[in-house]
Structures are given as C-alpha cells and as structure tokens.
Scaffold this active site. Structure first.
Site, PDB file in Angstrom:
ATOM      1  N   ASN A  13      18.258  40.238  10.297  1.00  0.00           N
ATOM      2  CA  ASN A  13      18.451  38.987   9.556  1.00  0.00           C
ATOM      3  C   ASN A  13      19.335  39.340   8.356  1.00  0.00           C
ATOM      4  O   ASN A  13      18.861  39.850   7.349  1.00  0.00           O
ATOM      5  CB  ASN A  13      17.081  38.464   9.117  1.00  0.00           C
ATOM      6  CG  ASN A  13      17.190  37.147   8.370  1.00  0.00           C
ATOM      7  OD1 ASN A  13      18.295  36.660   8.100  1.00  0.00           O
ATOM      8  ND2 ASN A  13      16.058  36.572   8.030  1.00  0.00           N
ATOM      9  N   ARG A  94      19.322  36.825  13.746  1.00  0.00           N
ATOM     10  CA  ARG A  94      18.932  35.496  13.294  1.00  0.00           C
ATOM     11  C   ARG A  94      20.164  34.823  12.687  1.00  0.00           C
ATOM     12  O   ARG A  94      20.735  35.320  11.711  1.00  0.00           O
ATOM     13  CB  ARG A  94      17.834  35.586  12.239  1.00  0.00           C
ATOM     14  CG  ARG A  94      17.431  34.225  11.770  1.00  0.00           C
ATOM     15  CD  ARG A  94      16.494  34.278  10.603  1.00  0.00           C
ATOM     16  NE  ARG A  94      16.131  32.922  10.237  1.00  0.00           N
ATOM     17  CZ  ARG A  94      15.728  32.574   9.030  1.00  0.00           C
ATOM     18  NH1 ARG A  94      15.620  33.464   8.085  1.00  0.00           N
ATOM     19  NH2 ARG A  94      15.428  31.326   8.771  1.00  0.00           N
ATOM     20  N   HIS A 183      14.495  26.524  10.338  1.00  0.00           N
ATOM     21  CA  HIS A 183      13.181  27.149  10.614  1.00  0.00           C
ATOM     22  C   HIS A 183      12.762  26.894  12.058  1.00  0.00           C
ATOM     23  O   HIS A 183      11.572  26.956  12.403  1.00  0.00           O
ATOM     24  CB  HIS A 183      12.048  26.590   9.721  1.00  0.00           C
ATOM     25  CG  HIS A 183      12.087  27.022   8.294  1.00  0.00           C
ATOM     26  ND1 HIS A 183      11.524  26.253   7.295  1.00  0.00           N
ATOM     27  CD2 HIS A 183      12.577  28.121   7.686  1.00  0.00           C
ATOM     28  CE1 HIS A 183      11.667  26.867   6.136  1.00  0.00           C
ATOM     29  NE2 HIS A 183      12.329  28.003   6.345  1.00  0.00           N
ATOM     30  N   ARG A 244      14.074  24.834  -4.337  1.00  0.00           N
ATOM     31  CA  ARG A 244      14.889  23.705  -3.872  1.00  0.00           C
ATOM     32  C   ARG A 244      14.138  22.391  -4.084  1.00  0.00           C
ATOM     33  O   ARG A 244      12.929  22.324  -3.892  1.00  0.00           O
ATOM     34  CB  ARG A 244      15.195  23.845  -2.377  1.00  0.00           C
ATOM     35  CG  ARG A 244      16.159  24.964  -2.086  1.00  0.00           C
ATOM     36  CD  ARG A 244      16.367  25.122  -0.596  1.00  0.00           C
ATOM     37  NE  ARG A 244      16.141  26.495  -0.201  1.00  0.00           N
ATOM     38  CZ  ARG A 244      15.820  26.901   1.018  1.00  0.00           C
ATOM     39  NH1 ARG A 244      15.701  26.024   1.993  1.00  0.00           N
ATOM     40  NH2 ARG A 244      15.621  28.171   1.270  1.00  0.00           N
ATOM     41  N   GLU A 387       8.675  35.197  13.207  1.00  0.00           N
ATOM     42  CA  GLU A 387      10.021  34.874  13.679  1.00  0.00           C
ATOM     43  C   GLU A 387      10.689  36.077  14.342  1.00  0.00           C
ATOM     44  O   GLU A 387      11.437  35.924  15.293  1.00  0.00           O
ATOM     45  CB  GLU A 387      10.871  34.378  12.492  1.00  0.00           C
ATOM     46  CG  GLU A 387      10.462  32.982  12.073  1.00  0.00           C
ATOM     47  CD  GLU A 387      10.981  32.599  10.689  1.00  0.00           C
ATOM     48  OE1 GLU A 387      10.425  33.108   9.699  1.00  0.00           O
ATOM     49  OE2 GLU A 387      11.916  31.806  10.610  1.00  0.00           O
TER      50      GLU A 387
END
Ligand code: ADP
Length: 401
Positions: A13, A94, A183, A244, A387
């Site tokens: 990733n 990813r 996601h 965020r 993940e």
C-alpha cells in the site's frame, strides 16, 4: 520462518509519503512480515515492522519510494529469505481510484499502469503514489505477477440514483464526476465475513457496514452487492472523520472563497486535514478524543456528538434504502474497539428491532462477535477488517494460485 513465506502474497500500500506492506498467506491468513515505512523524503524517516519476537523501530533517512521498497526487501530478508527468493506468488497493490475503468482485481502490465496514472486527476494524492509503488515493486520483483486491487471496485454496482450527483449532466460527464465510493475492499470483506459468522448466505442478507477508522465510511449492501455508500467522488464525503469534514454544504466552500478569501489549496487543506474531529476538538485520534471528553472538555464532547449524529443519520438512511436490515456490522479501529460509539450510534432503536447488549458490547475480543441482545431482530456484529488478506486473496485468485 523461511518456509513460512512460501506461497505468500506481498501486499503493498504505497501512499504519498509512506509504504505499508505485509507478506501474507492467502489461504491461512498467516502474516510472516509486515511493516510501515513512513516520512519518505523527510530528513528522518521511520520504519516500524514486526519480527519474530516483537516490534522493531528504526529512524533513518529514506530518500524516496525506491529506497523505501528496498527496506521492505531488507526486512523480509531479516525475518526470512531475500524477497526474490521468498517463494512469493504475487504482489497485490492497493490502488485507491479505479474510476470508470477498473471494477475487478487486474493483472498489471504497462497499459494498466498508464491507466491508473491517467486516473490521477480523480485522486491526485493517491494514484501517483500508488503508481510509484507499482513501478518500484515491478523492478524489484520482475518475474512475479503484480495485481492491482481497487478501493472503488466494490461500489461499481451502485445504482445510478445513488452514484449520480444532481448537477449539470454535461459538466459531470466532462469531468467524470459521480459517486465512486472508497474502502470497498474492507466493506466487501467484512460483509462476507459477517455472513459467514452468521452461517447465512450472503445473497439473502441486507447489510449495513460501518467502517470507522481514521477515514470512515458506511455502506448499504443487498445480497452482497453495494447499493449505496457514504464516500463519493473523493473520500471526503460522508461521515465525520479524524481530519476530514465529511458532508458539508458546498456553499461553505464558495463562502470561504468569496468572503474568506481562501484559495482552493487552502480549502482543500482545511477540509481534508484540519476538519472532522481534529477541527472540532484539536485531536484526530479517537482515544485522545475520549480522554478529553472524560476530562470534561466541551469541544471534544461536541465533536463526539457530531460524529455520532452523522453516523445515526446514515444508518437511518440505509435502513430505509434497504427496506429493512438483517445485520449491522462495525469495523475499523474505532468500530472494532470503541464501546461508546457502538452503543450511542444504535441507542434507542428498539422499536426498529435494533438492541445492543451492554455486556456483549463491552466484552473485548479480536474475533468477529455478536453484540446485539438475544431478542434483537437485527444482528449487530463487530468484525475486524483485514484489507491485506482480502487483497492477497484477490491477487491469488486472479493468478489462479
Ligand atoms: P486507518 O483508517 O488509518 O486504517 P484505523 O482503522 O487503524 O485507521 O483506526 C484508527 C482509529 O482507531 C484511531 O482514531 C484510534 O484512536 C482508534 N482506535 C484504535 N484502537 C482503539 C481503542 N482501543 N479504543 C478506541 N479507539 C481506538
């Protein structure tokens, strides 16, 4: 340890200033090496990785992603065999944005790299960094298949009414503006795990999945297919997150520009990095937030309330969109660990058949578990996301391993 890496997938990733990696076996889920290389390009970088006896941490200058990936090689060699000789069957990357192009795990060749790069305008912080990770990893491991797994892919099934913004159609078309969702790997993995935990067929379940980490998103899933999700064109839309804002009146942006004199980069920085829990309370980490709440900090208490309020709003919306729900699942660092958020986001919903059991909610465990009360019509679960394992499995499946 060396034979432990045989048949594993290296999951990479690659972010703008960090590389997360894990060497993981797709069948057993066993991880033989994992780590984080961060602050790439800064005077002092940081490397944290798991080895046989625990966690190791080093501070050295990491010039660029190439140097970072070389460190991954060194770490794997330290815990087992050199990367090229570790029996790795694939590298799973990813990738954040697959746009309208990629809906499935995809074998990487030069054309695929170019397409991912071409999608950079939709994810300027992420896709270029993902591409660098692919390029360097392909140089390091040229004889092993590389597979791209997209964060957006699971949401390509969103019906048009959920993926369309109500703006001028031509403008939207010209700029590829629609709701993509993110996601996805986690939502797909967790919804499948939830069905398995319940011993039910995925195709017969209406599910709401709440992925609550630093970034946070909710999804509505009917029979294994996503029908709505809270993130949109970018991962900025939806729930309140660590830094965020999530949903905001677009008029706020216009106002900040016109009346506040802020330029686009400043507003970008404000909404992505200085909003959410951090903007409201000064801290983005949920544990730090709860500590402040416990100390009687009013700003932190409001931040928590805003967070939970938004979460309840999405749960309510998805309940109606799905026409009733069979299972609601919490995942991500906050969802897996935080008792208060799970309790408060579903409090007082007994008449909708949703009852969380206090003791079950409090019982700490790393495994998938049920936290709804015996009489609750809706199952409420906590399912740890993974993940990396999902990416490893997708890569292994694609190459037919
Ligand atoms: P990312 O989105 O970066 O993958 P994670 O899923 O790891 O993030 O979630 C990070 C968040 O989870 C942080 O806000 C952290 O405070 C929170 N978290 C982790 N462990 C706990 C815990 N035991 N209790 C409460 N919050 C926790």
């Amino acid at each position: 340890m060396s034979e432990g890496t045989e048949g594993s997938v290296l999951v990479v990733n690659s972010g703008s200033s960090s590389i997360k990696f894990q060497l993981i076996h797709p069948d057993t889920g066993k991880s033989s090496a994992s780590g984080l290389i961060e602050r790439i390009g800064e005077p002092e970088g940081r490397i944290v990785y798991h080895h046989r006896t625990g966690l190791a941490e080093r501070h050295v200058h990491i010039a660029d992603h190439r140097a970072g990936l070389k460190m991954v090689s060194d770490i794997v060699a330290e815990v087992g065999r050199p990367l090229r000789d570790a029996g790795i069957v694939a590298v799973g990357h990813r990738i954040v944005h697959g746009g309208d192009v990629f809906f499935e795990p995809t074998l990487i060749d030069d054309a695929v790299v170019q397409s991912i790069s071409d999608l950079s305008s939709l994810a300027p912080l992420h896709n270029p960094a993902n591409v660098i990770g692919i390029e360097v990893a392909r140089e390091e491991l040229p004889d092993i298949p590389h597979v791209a797994v997209f964060d957006t892919a699971f949401f390509h099934t969103l019906p048009a009414e959920a993926s369309t913004y109500a703006i001028d159609r031509e403008v939207a078309k010209d700029h590829a503006i629609r709701r993509y969702g993110f996601h996805g790997t986690s939502h797909q993995y967790v919804s499948a795990q939830a069905a398995e935990f319940l011993g039910r067929d995925l195709s017969e379940l209406n599910q709401i999945v709440l992925h609550l980490g630093n970034g946070a998103s909710a999804s509505a899933i009917r029979g294994g297919r996503a029908i709505d999700t809270s993130m949109g064109l970018t991962p900025l839309e939806g729930l309140v997150m660590g830094t965020r804002s999530g949903d905001i009146d677009p008029g706020v942006i216009l106002h900040l520009h016109r009346s506040g004199g802020m330029g686009v980069d400043r507003i970008d920085d404000l909404l992505n990095r200085h909003s959410g829990l951090k903007g409201l309370s000064g801290v983005n980490d949920f544990r730090a937030l709860l500590k402040l709440v416990g100390e009687g900090d009013g700003d932190a208490a409001l931040a928590y309330d805003v967070y939970v309020h938004r979460l309840r709003k999405y749960i309510g919306a998805y309940l109606v969109e799905l026409g009733g729900v069979d299972v609601i699942t919490f995942t991500g660092g906050v969802g897996e660990n935080n008792v208060d958020v799970r309790r408060d986001s579903l409090a007082g919903l007994g008449r909708l058949g949703i009852v969380v059991d206090d003791d079950r909610n409090r019982a700490g465990s790393r495994d998938a578990r049920r936290i709804s009360a015996a009489g609750s019509g809706v199952e409420v679960l906590v399912v740890p996301t993974n993940e990396e394992l999902a990416i490893a499995r997708a890569a292994a499946e694609l190459i037919g391993d």
